[in-house]
Design an enzyme around this catalytic site. Structure first.
Site, PDB file in Angstrom:
ATOM      1  N   ASN A  88     -63.103   2.194  -9.112  1.00  0.00           N
ATOM      2  CA  ASN A  88     -63.065   0.926  -8.377  1.00  0.00           C
ATOM      3  C   ASN A  88     -62.093   0.924  -7.203  1.00  0.00           C
ATOM      4  O   ASN A  88     -62.239   0.108  -6.289  1.00  0.00           O
ATOM      5  CB  ASN A  88     -62.701  -0.192  -9.378  1.00  0.00           C
ATOM      6  CG  ASN A  88     -62.364  -1.483  -8.695  1.00  0.00           C
ATOM      7  OD1 ASN A  88     -63.238  -2.151  -8.165  1.00  0.00           O
ATOM      8  ND2 ASN A  88     -61.071  -1.826  -8.659  1.00  0.00           N
ATOM      9  N   TYR A 153     -66.260   2.083   6.429  1.00  0.00           N
ATOM     10  CA  TYR A 153     -66.422   1.396   5.134  1.00  0.00           C
ATOM     11  C   TYR A 153     -67.870   1.457   4.644  1.00  0.00           C
ATOM     12  O   TYR A 153     -68.128   1.984   3.551  1.00  0.00           O
ATOM     13  CB  TYR A 153     -65.891  -0.034   5.244  1.00  0.00           C
ATOM     14  CG  TYR A 153     -65.851  -0.757   3.915  1.00  0.00           C
ATOM     15  CD1 TYR A 153     -65.132  -0.260   2.838  1.00  0.00           C
ATOM     16  CD2 TYR A 153     -66.549  -1.951   3.729  1.00  0.00           C
ATOM     17  CE1 TYR A 153     -65.100  -0.917   1.615  1.00  0.00           C
ATOM     18  CE2 TYR A 153     -66.516  -2.621   2.517  1.00  0.00           C
ATOM     19  CZ  TYR A 153     -65.799  -2.103   1.457  1.00  0.00           C
ATOM     20  OH  TYR A 153     -65.773  -2.750   0.250  1.00  0.00           O
ATOM     21  N   LYS A 157     -69.512   3.578   1.422  1.00  0.00           N
ATOM     22  CA  LYS A 157     -70.233   2.924   0.316  1.00  0.00           C
ATOM     23  C   LYS A 157     -71.683   3.408   0.212  1.00  0.00           C
ATOM     24  O   LYS A 157     -72.263   3.424  -0.870  1.00  0.00           O
ATOM     25  CB  LYS A 157     -70.148   1.396   0.460  1.00  0.00           C
ATOM     26  CG  LYS A 157     -68.707   0.846   0.338  1.00  0.00           C
ATOM     27  CD  LYS A 157     -68.056   1.148  -1.013  1.00  0.00           C
ATOM     28  CE  LYS A 157     -66.709   0.463  -1.186  1.00  0.00           C
ATOM     29  NZ  LYS A 157     -66.081   0.719  -2.490  1.00  0.00           N
TER      30      LYS A 157
HETATM   31  P1  NAD Z   1     -57.870  -4.979  -3.644  1.00  0.00           P
HETATM   32  O1  NAD Z   1     -57.338  -4.561  -2.334  1.00  0.00           O
HETATM   33  O2  NAD Z   1     -57.358  -6.207  -4.297  1.00  0.00           O
HETATM   34  O3  NAD Z   1     -57.785  -3.795  -4.718  1.00  0.00           O
HETATM   35  C1  NAD Z   1     -57.904  -2.448  -4.351  1.00  0.00           C
HETATM   36  C2  NAD Z   1     -57.411  -1.589  -5.477  1.00  0.00           C
HETATM   37  O4  NAD Z   1     -57.483  -0.231  -5.035  1.00  0.00           O
HETATM   38  C3  NAD Z   1     -55.969  -1.866  -5.838  1.00  0.00           C
HETATM   39  O5  NAD Z   1     -55.817  -1.904  -7.249  1.00  0.00           O
HETATM   40  C4  NAD Z   1     -55.197  -0.678  -5.261  1.00  0.00           C
HETATM   41  O6  NAD Z   1     -54.082  -0.298  -6.026  1.00  0.00           O
HETATM   42  C5  NAD Z   1     -56.258   0.420  -5.290  1.00  0.00           C
HETATM   43  N1  NAD Z   1     -55.932   1.418  -4.277  1.00  0.00           N
HETATM   44  C6  NAD Z   1     -55.863   1.245  -2.923  1.00  0.00           C
HETATM   45  N2  NAD Z   1     -55.464   2.395  -2.341  1.00  0.00           N
HETATM   46  C7  NAD Z   1     -55.282   3.314  -3.332  1.00  0.00           C
HETATM   47  C8  NAD Z   1     -54.881   4.677  -3.371  1.00  0.00           C
HETATM   48  N3  NAD Z   1     -54.590   5.360  -2.264  1.00  0.00           N
HETATM   49  N4  NAD Z   1     -54.809   5.289  -4.580  1.00  0.00           N
HETATM   50  C9  NAD Z   1     -55.117   4.635  -5.716  1.00  0.00           C
HETATM   51  N5  NAD Z   1     -55.510   3.344  -5.748  1.00  0.00           N
HETATM   52  C10 NAD Z   1     -55.590   2.690  -4.572  1.00  0.00           C
HETATM   53  O7  NAD Z   1     -59.428  -5.113  -3.364  1.00  0.00           O
HETATM   54  P2  NAD Z   1     -60.696  -5.428  -4.283  1.00  0.00           P
HETATM   55  O8  NAD Z   1     -61.505  -6.390  -3.486  1.00  0.00           O
HETATM   56  O9  NAD Z   1     -60.342  -5.764  -5.686  1.00  0.00           O
HETATM   57  O10 NAD Z   1     -61.425  -4.014  -4.191  1.00  0.00           O
HETATM   58  C11 NAD Z   1     -61.881  -3.292  -5.300  1.00  0.00           C
HETATM   59  C12 NAD Z   1     -63.147  -2.578  -4.924  1.00  0.00           C
HETATM   60  O11 NAD Z   1     -64.145  -3.545  -4.593  1.00  0.00           O
HETATM   61  C13 NAD Z   1     -63.038  -1.644  -3.703  1.00  0.00           C
HETATM   62  O12 NAD Z   1     -63.739  -0.447  -3.965  1.00  0.00           O
HETATM   63  C14 NAD Z   1     -63.751  -2.436  -2.617  1.00  0.00           C
HETATM   64  O13 NAD Z   1     -64.313  -1.601  -1.626  1.00  0.00           O
HETATM   65  C15 NAD Z   1     -64.812  -3.158  -3.413  1.00  0.00           C
HETATM   66  N6  NAD Z   1     -65.391  -4.337  -2.760  1.00  0.00           N
HETATM   67  C16 NAD Z   1     -64.636  -5.428  -2.486  1.00  0.00           C
HETATM   68  C17 NAD Z   1     -65.226  -6.518  -1.852  1.00  0.00           C
HETATM   69  C18 NAD Z   1     -64.453  -7.753  -1.517  1.00  0.00           C
HETATM   70  O14 NAD Z   1     -64.995  -8.603  -0.773  1.00  0.00           O
HETATM   71  N7  NAD Z   1     -63.266  -7.942  -2.022  1.00  0.00           N
HETATM   72  C19 NAD Z   1     -66.593  -6.491  -1.514  1.00  0.00           C
HETATM   73  C20 NAD Z   1     -67.319  -5.360  -1.818  1.00  0.00           C
HETATM   74  C21 NAD Z   1     -66.726  -4.281  -2.452  1.00  0.00           C
END
Ligand code: NAD
Length: 245
Positions: A88, A153, A157
Site C-alpha cells: 500500500n 503517478y 499505477k
Molecule cells: P498517505 O500519504 O497518508 O500514506 C502513504 C503511506 O506510504 C504512509 O504510511 C507512508 O509511511 C508510506 N510511505 C511513503 N513513502 C514511503 C517510503 N519511502 N518507504 C516506505 N513507506 C513509505 O496516503 P494514502 O492516501 O493513505 O496512500 C496509500 C496508498 O493509496 C498509496 O499507494 C496511494 O497511491 C494510494 N491512493 C491514494 C489515493 C488518495 O486519494 N488518497 C487515491 C488513490 C490511490
C-alpha cells in the site's frame, strides 16, 4: 473474517494503510505494519494500543529486497506463517512534465512499483510454504484513465495493475490470489497535500457526491483478503464513487 490470518500492510502508519490495519485487527488477523521510519511506526503502534489494538511494526527499507526477506523471516518465526501482504505504500505527483525531473519520475516508480515488486518477491516463498496466500495492491483510479499532470503517478499505477494481473495468473497454481483496489479521491494526507484548487472541483464531479474515506478502501481490502473472495484473482476493484478524473 480474518481469524487466524497473519497480514503485513506496507504504508500502515497513516491514511488508507492505517485504517486497513485497524479493520484487519478487528476482524481477527494478526497484523504487522510497515512504515518508512521508526518514529512514525512507534507513533502508530502507540495510538493503536490506546485504541486497544495490539499490532507489531517494522520499518524495512522497501527498496532493499534482502532486508525485506529478513523481516519476513522474523515475522514467520513469530507467527508461524504469513497469509496476506498489502502493498500500500505510495507517493503521488502533480507537476507538469516540464517541471518533473528525471529523478522525480524515478523516485515515484521506485516506491510505487519497484518496492511493490521487492515486497511481493520476498513474501511469495513464505506463502508457497503455507500452501497459499493473498497479495493485494493499492492502485488508483488514475490507473484506468491517466491524469492531466503528474505523469509518473498514473504511469506507476498502470504498472501496479500489470503486476497484479500478471502475478495473479503466475501464482494461481500456488493458491496465491493477487488483486488490487483502485481508490478514487480519498481523504488522507496525500490529498491534503495537493492544492485545494485542484481537488475541490474534482470532488464536485464525483457521482456519489462525496470524497472517499480510508474506511471505504479498507472495506474493499477486507473483502478481497477474506475467503468471500476465494474465486477472485487478477481484479482491479474500483472504490471511487464512479469518479472519472
Ligand atoms: P498517505 O500519504 O497518508 O500514506 C502513504 C503511506 O506510504 C504512509 O504510511 C507512508 O509511511 C508510506 N510511505 C511513503 N513513502 C514511503 C517510503 N519511502 N518507504 C516506505 N513507506 C513509505 O496516503 P494514502 O492516501 O493513505 O496512500 C496509500 C496508498 O493509496 C498509496 O499507494 C496511494 O497511491 C494510494 N491512493 C491514494 C489515493 C488518495 O486519494 N488518497 C487515491 C488513490 C490511490
Amino acid at each position: 473474517m480474518l481469524e487466524g490470518r497473519v497480514a503485513i500492510i506496507t504504508g500502515g502508519t497513516r491514511g488508507i494503510g492505517l485504517e486497513t490495519v485497524r479493520l484487519f485487527k478487528k476482524n481477527g488477523a494478526d497484523v504487522v505494519l510497515f512504515g518508512s521510519k521508526k518514529e512514525t511506526v512507534d507513533k502508530a503502534l502507540k495510538n493503536l494500543k490506546e485504541e486497544g489494538l495490539i499490532v507489531k511494526g517494522y520499518y524495512p527499507n522497501l527498496y532493499n529486497y534482502e532486508e525485506l526477506t529478513n523481516v519476513m523471516k522474523k515475522i514467520k518465526r513469530n507467527y508461524g506463517h504469513i497469509d496476506i501482504l498489502i502493498n500500500n505504500a505510495g507517493i503521488s505527483a502533480n507537476k507538469k512534465i516540464e517541471e518533473t525531473t528525471v529523478d522525480d519520475f524515478a523516485n515515484i516508480m521506485d516506491l510505487n512499483v519497484n518496492a511493490m515488486f521487492n515486497a511481493t518477491k520476498a513474501v511469495v516463498p513464505f506463502m508457497k510454504e503455507n500452501g497459499g496466500g493473498v497479495i493485494l495492491n493499492t492502485s488508483s483510479m488514475v490507473s484506468i484513465y491517466g491524469q492531466p499532470s503528474g505523469v509518473g503517478y498514473p504511469a506507476s499505477k498502470f504498472a501496479v495493475n500489470g503486476l497484479t494481473k500478471s502475478l495473479a495468473r503466475e501464482l494461481a497454481p500456488s493458491n496465491i490470489r493477487v488483486n488490487a483496489v483502485a481508490p478514487g479521491i480519498t481523504n488522507t494526507d496525500m490529498v491534503a497535500n495537493l492544492p485545494k484548487e485542484m481537488i475541490e472541483p474534482l470532488i464536485k464531479t464525483i457521482p456519489l457526491g462525496r470524497i472517499g474515506q480510508p474506511s471505504d478502501v479498507a472495506n474493499a481490502f477486507l473483502f478481497l483478503a477474506s475467503d468471500m473472495a476465494s474465486y477472485i484473482t487478477g481484479e482491479i476493484l474500483s472504490v471511487d464513487g464512479a469518479a472519472r478524473c
